[in-house]
Design an enzyme around this catalytic site. Structure first.
Site, PDB file in Angstrom:
ATOM      1  N   PHE A   1       0.865  -1.187   0.000  1.00  0.00           N
ATOM      2  CA  PHE A   1       0.000   0.000   0.000  1.00  0.00           C
ATOM      3  C   PHE A   1       0.894   1.227   0.000  1.00  0.00           C
ATOM      4  O   PHE A   1       1.755   1.377   0.863  1.00  0.00           O
ATOM      5  CB  PHE A   1      -0.924   0.043   1.224  1.00  0.00           C
ATOM      6  CG  PHE A   1      -1.873   1.214   1.170  1.00  0.00           C
ATOM      7  CD1 PHE A   1      -3.045   1.149   0.426  1.00  0.00           C
ATOM      8  CD2 PHE A   1      -1.574   2.402   1.824  1.00  0.00           C
ATOM      9  CE1 PHE A   1      -3.898   2.253   0.328  1.00  0.00           C
ATOM     10  CE2 PHE A   1      -2.432   3.505   1.738  1.00  0.00           C
ATOM     11  CZ  PHE A   1      -3.594   3.424   0.996  1.00  0.00           C
TER      12      PHE A   1
ATOM     13  N   ASP B   1       9.542   2.576   1.517  1.00  0.00           N
ATOM     14  CA  ASP B   1       8.355   3.270   2.029  1.00  0.00           C
ATOM     15  C   ASP B   1       8.266   2.958   3.519  1.00  0.00           C
ATOM     16  O   ASP B   1       7.829   1.887   3.914  1.00  0.00           O
ATOM     17  CB  ASP B   1       7.106   2.802   1.273  1.00  0.00           C
ATOM     18  CG  ASP B   1       5.827   3.475   1.791  1.00  0.00           C
ATOM     19  OD1 ASP B   1       5.846   3.996   2.916  1.00  0.00           O
ATOM     20  OD2 ASP B   1       4.812   3.445   1.068  1.00  0.00           O
TER      21      ASP B   1
ATOM     22  N   LYS C   1       2.951   9.867   8.596  1.00  0.00           N
ATOM     23  CA  LYS C   1       2.357   9.306   9.816  1.00  0.00           C
ATOM     24  C   LYS C   1       3.045   9.784  11.103  1.00  0.00           C
ATOM     25  O   LYS C   1       2.824  10.903  11.531  1.00  0.00           O
ATOM     26  CB  LYS C   1       2.341   7.784   9.717  1.00  0.00           C
ATOM     27  CG  LYS C   1       1.320   7.279   8.670  1.00  0.00           C
ATOM     28  CD  LYS C   1       1.115   5.801   8.783  1.00  0.00           C
ATOM     29  CE  LYS C   1       0.136   5.243   7.754  1.00  0.00           C
ATOM     30  NZ  LYS C   1      -1.251   5.362   8.130  1.00  0.00           N
TER      31      LYS C   1
HETATM   32  N1  PLP Z   1       2.558   4.133   2.455  1.00  0.00           N
HETATM   33  C1  PLP Z   1       2.254   3.324   3.479  1.00  0.00           C
HETATM   34  C2  PLP Z   1       3.159   2.176   3.802  1.00  0.00           C
HETATM   35  C3  PLP Z   1       1.099   3.549   4.244  1.00  0.00           C
HETATM   36  O1  PLP Z   1       0.796   2.730   5.252  1.00  0.00           O
HETATM   37  C4  PLP Z   1       0.271   4.650   3.912  1.00  0.00           C
HETATM   38  C5  PLP Z   1      -0.971   4.892   4.655  1.00  0.00           C
HETATM   39  O2  PLP Z   1      -1.532   4.022   5.283  1.00  0.00           O
HETATM   40  C6  PLP Z   1       0.627   5.464   2.842  1.00  0.00           C
HETATM   41  C7  PLP Z   1       1.778   5.189   2.135  1.00  0.00           C
HETATM   42  C8  PLP Z   1      -0.214   6.646   2.445  1.00  0.00           C
HETATM   43  O3  PLP Z   1      -0.112   7.662   3.399  1.00  0.00           O
HETATM   44  P1  PLP Z   1      -1.193   8.840   3.456  1.00  0.00           P
HETATM   45  O4  PLP Z   1      -2.495   8.227   3.845  1.00  0.00           O
HETATM   46  O5  PLP Z   1      -0.643   9.799   4.481  1.00  0.00           O
HETATM   47  O6  PLP Z   1      -1.238   9.447   2.088  1.00  0.00           O
END
Ligand code: PLP
Length: 390
Positions: A128, A215, A244
């Protein structure tokens, strides 16, 4: 009132009005133990005095100027973050998806420099990366993509934790420029790859002149027991994304780069109006200082291991439990059946948990959790799961 909101969320029937530490209160003054931290955001818990103080003071002083001018706190934050991450420089934005957009743009620029017209990024099934068009294309979950076709070109999915699949792509000689990977999948169900997975990806990137993009949006900021989850392996990514836990609820994302990747963006090629303004940088600086002074990454590591041991003790033999797993305070109990209703059942018992990937109970409690609160979470979750499976 909710009639005036778009229907893209399905919230549980509760409205929180205040929080303190690992606890939230609703309008009737009922309290809930938060084992989710706003989805790995409030790592320092709610209303942490250091963060509240830093935000309030900055709000009284200067909130925003734009990136047309130097921002002292942004420069300080970049220096501190890059030092602890072993990276060279940073770009600040407002969310995880935007941080990943920046990383994707860096990968494409890297490809252009190599005269590749159709730069392709290797991404993982079950990953994700966000909800923008590029990041949902990168995401390895058809449910996130459905309805938004045409997706963007330039991404190829392979199974998670499968180095051979990438070796094969490389042998086919296509236009790969980068690998983008979560060191542990978050939304995908807390899947922990083999110990040599990241080192193998690093080796492939070095061999083929690809960028390794980590990520760390969910895994970063101390949650897994290190500042960043890649630090459990002896490697460095070329690009790392954060959001986050970086702002503890104040919206800030970051894309950090190293080596060649750090020199790719030229003036005018990327930007954000709010990104890294004085307010969010004040919050993030307070987060970094607090994690450091209170040794919260180390605490997340051993408290999480203790909680995992306790989950094993109480649930491993329960029929219907496939696996208890985790790293630091990123914990999961995988069941043999869909269990989305456990979120509502937990809420009724005053406990906030999450279910992801349909059948994985996910715990992402704050790093400031006390030993007693940890025990309360384990007992609550164990009872709930046993009752559900009985
Ligand atoms: N990357 C990862 C691993 C995530 O867990 C998330 C959100 O859950 C995101 C990207 C996307 O972040 P945002 O919701 O702040 O755009």
């Amino acid at each position: 009132m909710a009639d005036h909101l778009m229907h893209n969320y399905a919230p549980l029937p509760v409205t929180f009005v205040r929080g303190e530490g690992a606890w939230l209160w609703d309008a009737d003054d009922r309290r809930y133990l938060d084992a989710l931290s706003g989805v790995a955001v409030c790592g320092l818990g709610h209303a942490h005095p250091a963060i509240a103080g830093a935000v309030a003071e900055q709000a009284r002083t200067l909130v925003h100027t734009s990136n047309w001018y130097h921002i002292a706190k942004q420069e300080t934050l970049a220096a501190k973050l890059t030092t602890i991450a072993g990276m060279d420089n940073a770009f600040f934005c407002n969310s995880g998806a935007e941080a990943n957009e920046a990383a994707i743009k860096l990968a494409r620029l890297h490809g252009r420099q190599k005269q590749i017209d159709t730069p392709t990024i290797v991404v993982m099934d079950g990953s994700f990366h966000g909800r923008t068009m590029a990041t949902l294309t990168a995401t390895g979950n058809p449910k996130v993509q459905a309805g938004f076709e045409p997706l963007l070109p330039g991404f190829v999915h392979v199974p998670y934790n499968d180095v051979d699949a990438i070796e094969q792509l490389a042998a086919e000689g296509n236009d790969i420029v980068a690998i983008m990977v979560e060191p542990i999948t978050g939304e995908g169900g807390i899947r922990i790859p083999a110990d040599d997975y990241l080192p193998q990806l690093r080796r492939l990137c070095d061999a083929h002149d690809w960028l390794l993009i980590a990520d760390e949006i969910q895994t970063g900021m101390g949650r897994t027991g290190q500042w960043f989850a890649f630090q459990h392996s002896d490697i460095q990514p070329d690009v790392m994304t954060l959001a986050k836990g970086l702002g503890n609820g104040v919206p800030i994302g970051a894309c950090l780069a190293r080596g060649r990747a750090a020199g790719l963006f030229q003036p005018g090629q990327h930007g954000s109006t709010y990104g890294g303004n004085p307010l969010v940088c004040a919050a993030a600086l307070a987060v970094l200082e607090t994690i450091e002074h209170e040794h919260l990454a180390a605490r997340a590591g051993w408290l999480g291991q203790h909680m995992l041991n306790r989950l094993h003790e109480s649930l491993a033999q329960t029929p219907g439990v496939i696996e208890c797993r985790g790293k630091g305070l990123m914990l999961a109990v995988e069941l043999d059946r869909p269990c989305g209703e456990l979120m509502q059942q937990a809420l009724e018992r005053g406990l906030l948990i999450n279910v992801t990937a349909g059948n994985v109970v996910r715990l992402l409690p704050p790093l400031i959790l006390s030993d007693e609160e940890a025990e309360q979470i384990i007992n609550g979750v164990s009872e709930l799961i046993k009752g559900f499976l009985a």
